[in-house]
Design a protein around this motif. Structure first.
Motif, short mmCIF file in Angstrom:
data_model
loop_
_atom_site.label_atom_id
_atom_site.label_comp_id
_atom_site.label_asym_id
_atom_site.label_seq_id
_atom_site.Cartn_x
_atom_site.Cartn_y
_atom_site.Cartn_z
N SER A 107 0.82 -1.21 0.00
CA SER A 107 0.00 0.00 0.00
C SER A 107 0.85 1.26 0.00
N THR A 109 -0.14 5.56 0.99
CA THR A 109 -1.15 6.54 1.39
C THR A 109 -0.66 7.94 1.07
N LYS A 113 -5.75 9.28 0.95
CA LYS A 113 -6.15 8.24 0.01
C LYS A 113 -5.12 7.12 0.05
N THR A 114 -5.60 5.88 0.07
CA THR A 114 -4.71 4.72 0.14
C THR A 114 -4.96 3.80 -1.04
N SER A 135 -10.51 6.11 0.29
CA SER A 135 -10.38 7.56 0.33
C SER A 135 -11.19 8.15 1.47
#
Length: 438
Positions: A107, A109, A113-114, A135
């Motif tokens: 991931s 961020t 948002k990720t 998000s």
């Protein structure tokens, strides 16, 4: 087993317990379900991978006919985007059943948002990259995304496709896929890749997530065919069948002496010796090349994990027009129709800014498609259509098309030829050949 494995197994077993009995469509499925639940009482003696495989084999075939079961399966980490594809491509069903996908779960961020790369399915034909976007702001306001895939720091030599559907208000998480298709085959000399993704409404938010593939890449299986088939006086040659876990590639050519211009292959079917059908892919990449090329490729569902002894290939619903009818000639400056082929029934309205509006008979299939792919001006320059809209009326379809003039060096020189790319006129009959594979 590791703590992660124990947690995964617990999650799978919880999901299994939640499957409604009424979603199992046959006695065979019900017995498999009961047997699987009995085995779970001795789960400490089973490896997680074996348990997952049994669950997949017992339940995956029900996804196509059971919305409730599909929902349950979609809750399993990394599988949701793939499960959603099964209804359109049963080759994905085999990929899940045979555990041929690689969990990634990496991931990044940025600004609330990720983006998470959840899993990858990779073979010599390309990849399907599954991702999840979360998000803190409503994703209903996003109209599209831009994606790019690099390998060891260099842009890959392949087509990268992604779609973004309009989201309902109050959507803060979306799971989707990015599809990679390599016409010359994927290069896996390096297994180090990266995804770059940006949101159209937030160009300052640019995700860049590297990931490394660790699983072995299965080799494609190639079968030489080189057989000719004739449909309604038009000759086609099927040269080769290349079967990868993600796709079956059918290499073909069209005889240049044919009297018709082929517009599309609406229905291609492959039957194995048990009469199970493997149809044309209806989403993602449908092929490589142009029908006028020496060879082009069409993509179908894959049966890589169960190669049959023999197959029957059928070509159906071949959209075609006379070669003399392939152009409509217009003058945009004068808003005048210069020439329209006798057998092409279109009521054409020429508007400003290289825009057209026209009426055609209702489509046989419920497809979103314009008649014209591009126009060719008096100097031979090609200008592509960049916008199409369709409105279904009582007795006809009203279609609008606009040609891209924003990124051109000069405007088209009139008169121009509108090349017909789709028109619902078909060859009569079915082309059929049988091929021994083993």
């Amino acid at each position: 087993m590791s703590q992660i494995d124990n947690d995964q197994q617990k999650r799978y077993l919880e999901l299994l317990e939640s499957v409604p009995i009424e979603t199992l469509q046959s006695n065979k499925q019900f017995l498999a379900y009961k047997q699987l639940k009995k085995r779970t009482r001795h789960k400490r003696f089973l490896q997680v991978g074996v348990t997952v495989a049994i669950i997949m084999i017992a339940l995956i075939s029900s996804i196509r006919v059971s919305p409730a079961l599909a929902y349950t399966m979609a809750q399993i980490p990394v599988l949701k985007p793939l499960v959603e594809m099964i209804a359109l491509d049963k080759g994905i069903q085999d990929i899940i059943s045979n555990d041929y996908y690689e969990p990634i779960n990496v991931s990044q961020t940025i600004d609330g948002k990720t983006l998470t790369i959840t899993s990858v399915v990779a073979d010599e034909s390309g990849m399907i990259i599954s991702y999840k976007l979360q998000s803190d702001k409503d994703l209903a306001n996003i109209t599209g995304i831009n994606t790019e895939v690099t390998q060891h720091g260099e842009q890959i030599y392949a087509s990268v496709g992604s779609s973004w559907s309009a989201q309902q208000e109050g959507t803060f998480e979306v799971e989707n896929t990015i599809e990679v298709a390599a016409s010359q085959g994927m290069n896996y000399s390096s297994h180090d890749f990266a995804i770059t993704l940006s949101l159209r409404e937030f160009p300052e938010v640019v995700f860049n997530i590297p990931f490394t593939l660790k699983n072995d890449i299965k080799a494609s299986k190639k079968f030489s065919i080189n057989k000719q088939v004739t449909v309604d006086g038009q000759d086609f040659t099927i040269h080769e069948l290349i079967i990868s876990p993600l796709r079956t590639e059918l290499k073909m050519s069209i005889d240049s002496s044919n009297s018709k211009k082929i517009l599309s292959f609406g229905d291609i079917r492959i039957y194995d010796e048990h009469q199970e059908e493997w149809g044309k892919i209806r989403n993602g990449f449908s092929g490589f090349g142009d029908y006028e090329d020496q060879q082009f490729s069409l993509m179908l569902e894959s049966n890589y994990f169960r190669i049959p002894k023999s197959i029957t290939i059928e070509l159906r619903e071949i959209e075609a027009i006379d070669k003399a009818d392939e152009f409509i000639v217009v003058d945009f400056d004068k808003k005048k129709l210069i020439r329209q082929p006798e057998h092409i029934n279109i009521e054409l309205d020429i508007k400003d800014n290289f825009e057209l509006e026209y009426k055609v008979l209702p489509y046989k299939k419920n497809e979103f498609k314009g008649v014209f792919n591009h126009l060719i001006d008096a100097d031979g320059e090609i200008y592509y259509s960049n916008s199409t809209w369709i409105s279904e009326q009582d007795h006809y379809m009203l279609i609008g098309q606009r040609f891209d003039m924003e990124n051109v060096k000069k405007l088209p020189v009139n008169p121009v030829k509108l090349e017909i790319g789709r028109y619902e006129q078909y060859l009569n009959g079915v082309g059929r050949i049988q091929v021994e594979l083993k």
